[in-house]
Scaffold this motif. Structure first.
Motif, PDB file in Angstrom:
ATOM      1  N   GLU A 174       0.833  -1.210   0.000  1.00 17.94           N
ATOM      2  CA  GLU A 174       0.000   0.000   0.000  1.00 17.94           C
ATOM      3  C   GLU A 174       0.863   1.253   0.000  1.00 17.94           C
ATOM      4  O   GLU A 174       0.544   2.238  -0.689  1.00 17.94           O
ATOM      5  CB  GLU A 174      -0.930  -0.004   1.212  1.00 17.94           C
ATOM      6  N   LEU A 175       1.929   1.242   0.771  1.00 15.32           N
ATOM      7  CA  LEU A 175       2.820   2.407   0.811  1.00 15.32           C
ATOM      8  C   LEU A 175       3.460   2.654  -0.557  1.00 15.32           C
ATOM      9  O   LEU A 175       3.537   3.799  -1.014  1.00 15.32           O
ATOM     10  CB  LEU A 175       3.910   2.193   1.856  1.00 15.32           C
ATOM     11  N   ASP A 176       3.918   1.611  -1.217  1.00 11.61           N
ATOM     12  CA  ASP A 176       4.559   1.767  -2.526  1.00 11.61           C
ATOM     13  C   ASP A 176       3.571   2.252  -3.588  1.00 11.61           C
ATOM     14  O   ASP A 176       3.974   2.897  -4.565  1.00 11.61           O
ATOM     15  CB  ASP A 176       5.177   0.437  -2.974  1.00 11.61           C
ATOM     16  N   ALA A 177       2.279   1.949  -3.400  1.00 10.15           N
ATOM     17  CA  ALA A 177       1.273   2.337  -4.395  1.00 10.15           C
ATOM     18  C   ALA A 177       0.661   3.708  -4.101  1.00 10.15           C
ATOM     19  O   ALA A 177      -0.098   4.233  -4.933  1.00 10.15           O
ATOM     20  CB  ALA A 177       0.155   1.284  -4.442  1.00 10.15           C
ATOM     21  N   GLU A 178       0.974   4.291  -2.951  1.00 11.95           N
ATOM     22  CA  GLU A 178       0.354   5.551  -2.540  1.00 11.95           C
ATOM     23  C   GLU A 178       1.123   6.749  -3.111  1.00 11.95           C
ATOM     24  O   GLU A 178       2.309   6.939  -2.798  1.00 11.95           O
ATOM     25  CB  GLU A 178       0.306   5.629  -1.012  1.00 11.95           C
ATOM     26  N   PRO A 179       0.486   7.579  -3.967  1.00 14.67           N
ATOM     27  CA  PRO A 179       1.185   8.730  -4.580  1.00 14.67           C
ATOM     28  C   PRO A 179       1.768   9.694  -3.556  1.00 14.67           C
ATOM     29  O   PRO A 179       2.847  10.263  -3.789  1.00 14.67           O
ATOM     30  CB  PRO A 179       0.094   9.395  -5.416  1.00 14.67           C
ATOM     31  N   MET A 180       1.090   9.911  -2.446  1.00 15.77           N
ATOM     32  CA  MET A 180       1.593  10.858  -1.461  1.00 15.77           C
ATOM     33  C   MET A 180       2.940  10.401  -0.895  1.00 15.77           C
ATOM     34  O   MET A 180       3.859  11.205  -0.720  1.00 15.77           O
ATOM     35  CB  MET A 180       0.589  11.024  -0.314  1.00 15.77           C
ATOM     36  N   TYR A 181       3.070   9.097  -0.653  1.00 17.81           N
ATOM     37  CA  TYR A 181       4.331   8.584  -0.123  1.00 17.81           C
ATOM     38  C   TYR A 181       5.446   8.702  -1.163  1.00 17.81           C
ATOM     39  O   TYR A 181       6.602   9.001  -0.824  1.00 17.81           O
ATOM     40  CB  TYR A 181       4.175   7.134   0.326  1.00 17.81           C
ATOM     41  N   ASP A 182       5.105   8.478  -2.420  1.00 19.02           N
ATOM     42  CA  ASP A 182       6.106   8.630  -3.477  1.00 19.02           C
ATOM     43  C   ASP A 182       6.617  10.063  -3.517  1.00 19.02           C
ATOM     44  O   ASP A 182       7.827  10.308  -3.625  1.00 19.02           O
ATOM     45  CB  ASP A 182       5.489   8.240  -4.824  1.00 19.02           C
ATOM     46  N   TYR A 183       5.689  11.029  -3.380  1.00 20.55           N
ATOM     47  CA  TYR A 183       6.094  12.434  -3.395  1.00 20.55           C
ATOM     48  C   TYR A 183       6.961  12.770  -2.182  1.00 20.55           C
ATOM     49  O   TYR A 183       8.001  13.432  -2.299  1.00 20.55           O
ATOM     50  CB  TYR A 183       4.854  13.336  -3.418  1.00 20.55           C
ATOM     51  N   MET A 184       6.574  12.281  -0.982  1.00 26.04           N
ATOM     52  CA  MET A 184       7.342  12.582   0.224  1.00 26.04           C
ATOM     53  C   MET A 184       8.750  11.988   0.153  1.00 26.04           C
ATOM     54  O   MET A 184       9.712  12.596   0.632  1.00 26.04           O
ATOM     55  CB  MET A 184       6.603  12.075   1.456  1.00 26.04           C
ATOM     56  N   ARG A 185       8.869  10.827  -0.430  1.00 27.34           N
ATOM     57  CA  ARG A 185      10.205  10.228  -0.569  1.00 27.34           C
ATOM     58  C   ARG A 185      11.081  11.097  -1.474  1.00 27.34           C
ATOM     59  O   ARG A 185      12.281  11.262  -1.228  1.00 27.34           O
ATOM     60  CB  ARG A 185      10.081   8.819  -1.136  1.00 27.34           C
ATOM     61  N   ARG A 186      10.469  11.645  -2.514  1.00 27.03           N
ATOM     62  CA  ARG A 186      11.244  12.449  -3.468  1.00 27.03           C
ATOM     63  C   ARG A 186      11.689  13.778  -2.877  1.00 27.03           C
ATOM     64  O   ARG A 186      12.722  14.326  -3.288  1.00 27.03           O
ATOM     65  CB  ARG A 186      10.422  12.684  -4.739  1.00 27.03           C
ATOM     66  N   ILE A 187      10.942  14.320  -1.904  1.00 28.82           N
ATOM     67  CA  ILE A 187      11.330  15.620  -1.338  1.00 28.82           C
ATOM     68  C   ILE A 187      12.081  15.473  -0.012  1.00 28.82           C
ATOM     69  O   ILE A 187      12.381  16.474   0.642  1.00 28.82           O
ATOM     70  CB  ILE A 187      10.107  16.547  -1.152  1.00 28.82           C
ATOM     71  N   GLY A 188      12.393  14.217   0.378  1.00 27.27           N
ATOM     72  CA  GLY A 188      13.284  14.042   1.518  1.00 27.27           C
ATOM     73  C   GLY A 188      12.709  13.378   2.739  1.00 27.27           C
ATOM     74  O   GLY A 188      13.398  13.267   3.763  1.00 27.27           O
ATOM     75  N   GLY A 189      11.471  12.916   2.691  1.00 31.99           N
ATOM     76  CA  GLY A 189      10.875  12.237   3.844  1.00 31.99           C
ATOM     77  C   GLY A 189      10.514  10.813   3.493  1.00 31.99           C
ATOM     78  O   GLY A 189      11.179  10.172   2.684  1.00 31.99           O
ATOM     79  N   GLY A 190       9.429  10.321   4.104  1.00 30.10           N
ATOM     80  CA  GLY A 190       8.963   9.013   3.690  1.00 30.10           C
ATOM     81  C   GLY A 190       8.538   8.071   4.790  1.00 30.10           C
ATOM     82  O   GLY A 190       7.756   7.159   4.555  1.00 30.10           O
ATOM     83  N   TRP A 191       9.066   8.252   6.029  1.00 28.61           N
ATOM     84  CA  TRP A 191       8.629   7.413   7.145  1.00 28.61           C
ATOM     85  C   TRP A 191       8.141   8.319   8.272  1.00 28.61           C
ATOM     86  O   TRP A 191       8.703   9.389   8.511  1.00 28.61           O
ATOM     87  CB  TRP A 191       9.754   6.525   7.657  1.00 28.61           C
ATOM     88  N   HIS A 192       7.086   7.871   8.973  1.00 23.57           N
ATOM     89  CA  HIS A 192       6.443   8.733   9.956  1.00 23.57           C
ATOM     90  C   HIS A 192       6.176   7.989  11.261  1.00 23.57           C
ATOM     91  O   HIS A 192       5.946   6.783  11.268  1.00 23.57           O
ATOM     92  CB  HIS A 192       5.104   9.250   9.423  1.00 23.57           C
ATOM     93  N   LEU A 193       6.169   8.786  12.315  1.00 24.59           N
ATOM     94  CA  LEU A 193       5.764   8.304  13.630  1.00 24.59           C
ATOM     95  C   LEU A 193       4.939   9.435  14.228  1.00 24.59           C
ATOM     96  O   LEU A 193       5.437  10.560  14.380  1.00 24.59           O
ATOM     97  CB  LEU A 193       6.997   8.020  14.488  1.00 24.59           C
TER      98      LEU A 193
END
Length: 336
Positions: free
Chosen positions: A59-78
């Motif tokens: 689900e994470l790999d298919a989610e556009p928002m996560y793809d965008y966050m990875r590209r701008i420097g984030g990607g994991w959350h707590l």
């Protein structure tokens, strides 16, 4: 980062390392379609959650928002969501670069120890914010002004006794927020709030007249947008609503108005007539001139008084009469 997401705006604050990241995230419109917050709030878990508590890897790999966050420097959350007394939800989020790997469950459980302190801090902050609204409208009460603070959705946040006294005959606290009982004025108030929602930091104030009715004189509703301090996540963007009941029997004389604003005798007469409440047709009849003449005179009056609408000019005249009345009372008291 901390943020409160409401239908009016997202207010937030972040550590220096994540400020630029979160600003990019908001500018891209990702908050409006953020499945992380949506799933986290729906989970109603009294503690911190990781991405893997809410999503599978696929689900994470298919989610556009996560793809965008990875590209701008984030990607994991707590993070966690805390309900605050004003109805908003405070989100506490810790961001990690994607290459660093996912947060672990034991890290969530460690942060859960701090959750009661965060909840108490949020409670104190929102109560303090509410007290600021109540103090503001209370100060206006001391000046003899009926006032309320409303959100840009129209919800009444605080009101003073003067404003309360005008309820429910002139204004009401309806299911959807503030209601002005005069239909035309209500439409103008709602249109103003809608415009201010789209540009809260640049919106000007407005004055909206409410015609006199049997048993009630002319009233003017003044709307003043008030934005919270920068990065204050608990202060909603609000609008002060101040209602002035107009005393049409104590307007300044035509001679005074003429001298103050360099008006012609005809311009001074027409502005006093308009300030009493009648519209252009009635003012034309009273002066035995055409409506076109009255409108032309009013145009000159607006230019000379520095106002942009009839309601603003009327409010200006009533303000002058109020000042003169106070000065008269003070002089009388001093003489006595």
């Amino acid at each position: 980062m901390l943020f409160t997401a409401t239908s009016e705006a997202t207010r937030w604050i972040a550590s220096p390392q994540t400020t630029d990241f979160f600003a990019q995230f908001l500018a891209a419109g990702c908050m409006a379609k953020n499945p992380l917050v949506e799933r986290g709030v729906r989970r109603e878990h009294a503690g911190f959650l990781t991405d893997l508590d809410l999503f599978t890897y696929d689900e994470l790999d298919a989610e556009p928002m996560y793809d965008y966050m990875r590209r701008i420097g984030g990607g994991w959350h707590l993070g966690t969501a805390i309900a605050v007394p004003n109805g908003d939800t405070l989100v506490v989020n810790i961001e990690r670069r994607h290459r660093q790997g996912a947060f672990l469950r034991e890290q969530s459980e460690h942060l859960d120890l701090y959750l009661p302190h965060l909840a108490r801090a949020a409670l104190l902050a929102t109560r303090y914010t509410q007290s600021r609204y109540e103090t503001t409208v209370g100060d206006l009460e001391a000046l003899g002004l009926a006032a309320a603070a409303v959100s840009l959705n129209g919800n009444l946040i605080a009101r003073n006794a003067g404003f309360q006294a005008l309820m429910p005959s002139l204004v009401q606290d309806g299911p959807s927020g503030l209601v002005v009982t005069h239909q035309t004025a209500q439409a103008q108030v709602q249109a103003y709030l809608a415009r201010t929602r789209s540009a809260p930091d640049t919106a000007p104030g407005a004055s909206i007249p409410i015609p006199a009715e049997p048993g009630r004189g002319l009233a003017i509703v003044h709307l003043v947008p008030v934005s919270g301090a920068a990065r204050d996540i608990f202060v909603r963007t609000t609008c002060l609503v101040v209602i002035k009941m107009v005393d049409t029997e104590n307007l300044p004389s035509s001679r005074l108005v003429k001298g103050l604003f360099d008006l012609t005798p005809a311009e001074a007469r027409v502005v006093r007539d308009i300030a009493r409440g009648p519209g252009v047709p009635e003012a034309a009849v009273q002066a035995s001139v055409t409506e076109g003449t009255v409108r032309s005179q009013l145009k000159q009056v607006l230019a000379k008084t520095g106002t942009s609408r009839q309601a603003d000019t009327a409010a200006l005249l009533h303000g002058i009469s109020q000042i003169r009345r106070v000065e008269s009372e003070n002089t009388s008291g001093a003489t006595t």
